[in-house]
Design a protein around this motif. Sequence first.
Motif, PDB file in Angstrom:
ATOM      1  N   SER A 193       0.851  -1.188   0.000  1.00  0.00           N
ATOM      2  CA  SER A 193       0.000   0.000   0.000  1.00  0.00           C
ATOM      3  C   SER A 193       0.884   1.235   0.000  1.00  0.00           C
ATOM      4  O   SER A 193       1.304   1.724   1.046  1.00  0.00           O
ATOM      5  N   SER A 194       1.146   1.750  -1.211  1.00  0.00           N
ATOM      6  CA  SER A 194       1.922   2.984  -1.324  1.00  0.00           C
ATOM      7  C   SER A 194       1.065   4.125  -1.856  1.00  0.00           C
ATOM      8  O   SER A 194       1.574   5.169  -2.228  1.00  0.00           O
ATOM      9  N   ARG A 195      -0.238   3.892  -1.890  1.00  0.00           N
ATOM     10  CA  ARG A 195      -1.126   4.870  -2.508  1.00  0.00           C
ATOM     11  C   ARG A 195      -1.249   6.142  -1.678  1.00  0.00           C
ATOM     12  O   ARG A 195      -1.240   7.252  -2.211  1.00  0.00           O
ATOM     13  N   PHE A 196      -1.346   5.984  -0.356  1.00  0.00           N
ATOM     14  CA  PHE A 196      -1.585   7.133   0.507  1.00  0.00           C
ATOM     15  C   PHE A 196      -0.285   7.599   1.150  1.00  0.00           C
ATOM     16  O   PHE A 196       0.756   6.959   1.045  1.00  0.00           O
ATOM     17  N   ASP A 197      -0.344   8.703   1.836  1.00  0.00           N
ATOM     18  CA  ASP A 197       0.831   9.253   2.492  1.00  0.00           C
ATOM     19  C   ASP A 197       1.397   8.246   3.484  1.00  0.00           C
ATOM     20  O   ASP A 197       0.657   7.512   4.140  1.00  0.00           O
ATOM     21  N   ARG A 198       2.710   8.219   3.597  1.00  0.00           N
ATOM     22  CA  ARG A 198       3.365   7.248   4.472  1.00  0.00           C
ATOM     23  C   ARG A 198       2.946   7.404   5.924  1.00  0.00           C
ATOM     24  O   ARG A 198       3.099   6.469   6.728  1.00  0.00           O
ATOM     25  N   LEU A 199       2.432   8.589   6.297  1.00  0.00           N
ATOM     26  CA  LEU A 199       2.028   8.822   7.690  1.00  0.00           C
ATOM     27  C   LEU A 199       0.602   8.349   7.964  1.00  0.00           C
ATOM     28  O   LEU A 199       0.064   8.590   9.035  1.00  0.00           O
ATOM     29  N   ARG A 200       0.007   7.667   6.980  1.00  0.00           N
ATOM     30  CA  ARG A 200      -1.308   7.064   7.192  1.00  0.00           C
ATOM     31  C   ARG A 200      -1.212   5.557   6.959  1.00  0.00           C
ATOM     32  O   ARG A 200      -1.773   5.017   6.011  1.00  0.00           O
ATOM     33  N   PRO A 201      -0.484   4.862   7.833  1.00  0.00           N
ATOM     34  CA  PRO A 201      -0.300   3.425   7.643  1.00  0.00           C
ATOM     35  C   PRO A 201      -1.568   2.646   7.990  1.00  0.00           C
ATOM     36  O   PRO A 201      -2.452   3.126   8.687  1.00  0.00           O
ATOM     37  N   ASP A 202      -1.609   1.425   7.478  1.00  0.00           N
ATOM     38  CA  ASP A 202      -2.733   0.525   7.700  1.00  0.00           C
ATOM     39  C   ASP A 202      -2.194  -0.730   8.375  1.00  0.00           C
ATOM     40  O   ASP A 202      -1.205  -1.306   7.926  1.00  0.00           O
ATOM     41  N   ALA A 203      -2.861  -1.167   9.435  1.00  0.00           N
ATOM     42  CA  ALA A 203      -2.372  -2.318  10.197  1.00  0.00           C
ATOM     43  C   ALA A 203      -2.492  -3.621   9.429  1.00  0.00           C
ATOM     44  O   ALA A 203      -1.988  -4.654   9.875  1.00  0.00           O
ATOM     45  N   ASN A 204      -3.161  -3.609   8.272  1.00  0.00           N
ATOM     46  CA  ASN A 204      -3.322  -4.833   7.485  1.00  0.00           C
ATOM     47  C   ASN A 204      -2.506  -4.825   6.194  1.00  0.00           C
ATOM     48  O   ASN A 204      -2.537  -5.789   5.442  1.00  0.00           O
ATOM     49  N   SER A 205      -1.825  -3.725   5.926  1.00  0.00           N
ATOM     50  CA  SER A 205      -0.991  -3.638   4.733  1.00  0.00           C
ATOM     51  C   SER A 205       0.373  -3.102   5.140  1.00  0.00           C
ATOM     52  O   SER A 205       0.645  -2.889   6.329  1.00  0.00           O
ATOM     53  N   TYR A 206       1.231  -2.839   4.153  1.00  0.00           N
ATOM     54  CA  TYR A 206       2.589  -2.427   4.451  1.00  0.00           C
ATOM     55  C   TYR A 206       3.127  -1.614   3.286  1.00  0.00           C
ATOM     56  O   TYR A 206       2.707  -1.792   2.136  1.00  0.00           O
ATOM     57  N   PRO A 207       4.075  -0.713   3.533  1.00  0.00           N
ATOM     58  CA  PRO A 207       4.583   0.153   2.468  1.00  0.00           C
ATOM     59  C   PRO A 207       5.501  -0.542   1.473  1.00  0.00           C
ATOM     60  O   PRO A 207       5.565  -0.159   0.317  1.00  0.00           O
ATOM     61  N   LEU A 208       6.245  -1.573   1.929  1.00  0.00           N
ATOM     62  CA  LEU A 208       7.242  -2.173   1.035  1.00  0.00           C
ATOM     63  C   LEU A 208       7.572  -3.590   1.461  1.00  0.00           C
ATOM     64  O   LEU A 208       7.787  -3.862   2.650  1.00  0.00           O
ATOM     65  N   ILE A 259      -5.100  -0.376 -11.757  1.00  0.00           N
ATOM     66  CA  ILE A 259      -4.933  -1.205 -10.575  1.00  0.00           C
ATOM     67  C   ILE A 259      -3.601  -0.920  -9.903  1.00  0.00           C
ATOM     68  O   ILE A 259      -3.421  -1.203  -8.720  1.00  0.00           O
ATOM     69  N   SER A 260      -2.677  -0.331 -10.647  1.00  0.00           N
ATOM     70  CA  SER A 260      -1.378  -0.039 -10.063  1.00  0.00           C
ATOM     71  C   SER A 260      -1.433   1.125  -9.087  1.00  0.00           C
ATOM     72  O   SER A 260      -0.403   1.500  -8.534  1.00  0.00           O
ATOM     73  N   SER A 261      -2.624   1.702  -8.851  1.00  0.00           N
ATOM     74  CA  SER A 261      -2.720   2.757  -7.838  1.00  0.00           C
ATOM     75  C   SER A 261      -2.283   2.252  -6.470  1.00  0.00           C
ATOM     76  O   SER A 261      -1.815   3.011  -5.630  1.00  0.00           O
ATOM     77  N   GLN A 262      -2.394   0.943  -6.254  1.00  0.00           N
ATOM     78  CA  GLN A 262      -1.932   0.336  -5.004  1.00  0.00           C
ATOM     79  C   GLN A 262      -0.422   0.447  -4.854  1.00  0.00           C
ATOM     80  O   GLN A 262       0.100   0.476  -3.739  1.00  0.00           O
ATOM     81  N   ILE A 313       7.917  -1.743   7.905  1.00  0.00           N
ATOM     82  CA  ILE A 313       6.715  -1.507   8.687  1.00  0.00           C
ATOM     83  C   ILE A 313       6.723  -0.061   9.181  1.00  0.00           C
ATOM     84  O   ILE A 313       7.747   0.441   9.634  1.00  0.00           O
ATOM     85  N   GLY A 314       5.599   0.621   9.079  1.00  0.00           N
ATOM     86  CA  GLY A 314       5.514   2.027   9.501  1.00  0.00           C
ATOM     87  C   GLY A 314       4.860   2.850   8.407  1.00  0.00           C
ATOM     88  O   GLY A 314       4.269   2.304   7.477  1.00  0.00           O
ATOM     89  N   ASP A 315       4.919   4.173   8.474  1.00  0.00           N
ATOM     90  CA  ASP A 315       5.481   4.962   9.555  1.00  0.00           C
ATOM     91  C   ASP A 315       4.376   5.254  10.576  1.00  0.00           C
ATOM     92  O   ASP A 315       3.502   6.093  10.345  1.00  0.00           O
TER      93      ASP A 315
END
Length: 818
Positions: A13-28, A330-333, A433-435
Amino acid sequence: MTYNQESFLGGLSSRFDRLRPDANSYPLLINGRVRDNRVEAIKKLVQDTALPTGTYQNITAVGSILVVFVSGSAYYRDTATTNGWRSVLGLTLDVAGDVDTVAVPASTINYKRSGPLDAVSFNNSPAARSPEAILATDGITQPCILYPVVGGSIAARPTQTYAQWTETADGTLREYVPIGRYPVYAGRKLYMAIKSSSGYLNRIAQSVSGRPLDFVVAIDNTTGDKDGDALTTATSAGFDELLGLYATSFNDGSFLACTARNTTGLTPDFSSGSFFGEPYFINTPLFNVGALNNQSVADLNGDTAFITQQGIQSYNATKQNKIESHNDQISSQVYKLLTPTQTFGAATNFDDYAMFAVNTVFGPAVVVYDTSIQSANGPGRFVAIDMYSGVGQIKQFARTTAATGERLWFITADNRLFEFGAASSRETCRFYIGDWNTSSGKVAQNFRRAQFVFSEVVEDTVVQVTSYIDQNLVERVGYPLVPAVQNDAPVRSVPFAMTTGPATAIVQYEPATAWYGFGVGAMIEWNSSAKLVFATLEAGTNGSTPSQLSQNVTQGTLTADRPQQFAFVGDMDPGDVADLLVRLPLSVTVIGLGDYFYGADHTADYAAYANTLQVLKSQGRFITVAGNHDLDVDGGLVYNNFFGNGKRHYSIVVGNVEFFIYNTGWNTATVGTTNHPYEPDGFVAGSVQANELRAALAASTAKFKFVVLHEPPYTSVANYTPGYSLLRLPFKAWGATAVFSGHAHLYERIIVDGLNYYIVGTGGHSPSAFAASYVAGHQNGLASTPGYLLLTTDEYDATSKFIRADTGAAVDLFAFGR
């Protein structure tokens, strides 16, 4: 505050700002999978080096048979056996361009066609049966078919041309395939893109239904003989040149035609009469974008996904036919992980994954979509980016099937063949994991501790944890995990393999440095079969000391591989930069990139470094390669006696890094030529030195393998751009992690086919400027600024930054993995 990664099934999940993390997804996630709601490192590739070398034009699989087209020839082997590669005899294709293939069945309607334009029909006159085969086309030569023969071998022959198509009593000459590209088989018909009378590849030819090797020709009303080639009966999907044809998942015989600007659906229409006995087509414009090429399409749970210049897009054919827009990206994710413009693409489906080889912000990589995951976001998610060690741009995938299962293969742009996941060892998995933050701008926090739970720890594992506060690296620490011994067979009726010793390990990390900031994050890295199951970060909102560890948790210990540092620079004068180098900590090894002696008296030049480079040499922390100026005047006598220790090319290990010193033997008069007066072993591909380098890189067990040479293979400097093509050896294919050079008197970082090239000719001698345009792959640089490159290596990563000599400021912070 305690932050838990509750699940991994939400995927990337890189769609939204890194400061809005989701506990079920991850940035990288790099080189990992999460299908079982845990993070697991993928297995490494295995390169097939037995395949003959050349230009790899295509890879095709039919069942367990793998076929690779190489420089106009083709080779095959049965992957279900241990048999080696065999040559296909009779093939005549272009030796350089791409090859397109399609598997076609044997013909099923083997009768003569006759009658007027709108009433052509089959009669009882026989027509020869065409065999099941692989059709190979290149758009230049007459297409060929590859077909099985008695004895289990594969042969090839050219298909017949329009001139050869002849009506005979036995029908043996009723075969005709036009020259074209992108063949696709759909609804008992073979389609192919062919050129118009104006030379544009924008017409679509079709075969007779049930006869894939018998393309529709105009028929004379009276004689039933041919009266016009495939172009006279072809259809079109627009003016622009076609980039690919693709079959859909529907059973109506429909297919897609893509150009750079449009995608059109074509459906055979038998209800509106016929055209020489074959259907007209209903053209449905779908959307104003098209696939990059004919290899860049995959299936996503019934939707068709393809790589475009803008990213990865999908559409649902049913909704499109109802004029309902569904061509969302679909690559918006993952779009923040992709480059803005895609220049190459390859896609495939394998093991319920869709895999897309694209350009990412990290370089060429494979973006992985898991079609089997069921999450709160629905079926299917992007889960990872694969960056395979030593591999750059992927050209095409192929999937073989046998009783033992599926296997995935691919060829690369630099002409290598790999099997995916065939090694026993693992790629380095990197999970971020984060931010995590308090969601309140009034509250600052510090990274207090993190816990990471690993299951199935049954082999030696080092887990590296890197902590971040507001995108600033705090520290990096490694923890060795003691493996359990796994029993060969179950000894009790339990739902797991029993072990001797605990197979679950908890890594508890506590930063030694207390930094305050808004968002906290961590990168976890490992390269074993251990699986990450739970991840927790704890942050404090004040300066309190972390509490003591609980009794049932053992804190990890630091690995022996502490971070190491190296300073790279070349093209020096005695002065500021040399003075800075000698003042670096004794733990820093200096890598000289050549050109220290510019005067007429090299002995005097050497003496000028009495308090700098000579000191580094005496301390055993100066490793260097000769530059062209060092070989002027005396042929390198002074350089070799004092800096080179009599060695022209060699390798040396420092901690977890092995340096490979590569000597061109050029003096100033011969730079850029095949004349190498001071290197009797040569330096071009196939030379003694090149072969030694290839063998040494392959044999090296170092975690990082750095090639050091003076002249740059690539550079954007004004007086040498685009670099020296004679030095563009397949360093990455041979195993190099990065290439370092000088000669160009500036700093530049370039990435070519996923390999990092550094130019650090910033030792202070006559600073240079960049050319009007950068070479392809240019990432960053700095002209007219003396300084040095400081590179730090640890368990899994190398981090570089250029240090300016005038201000001490760090420029171009960059990290890459091994």
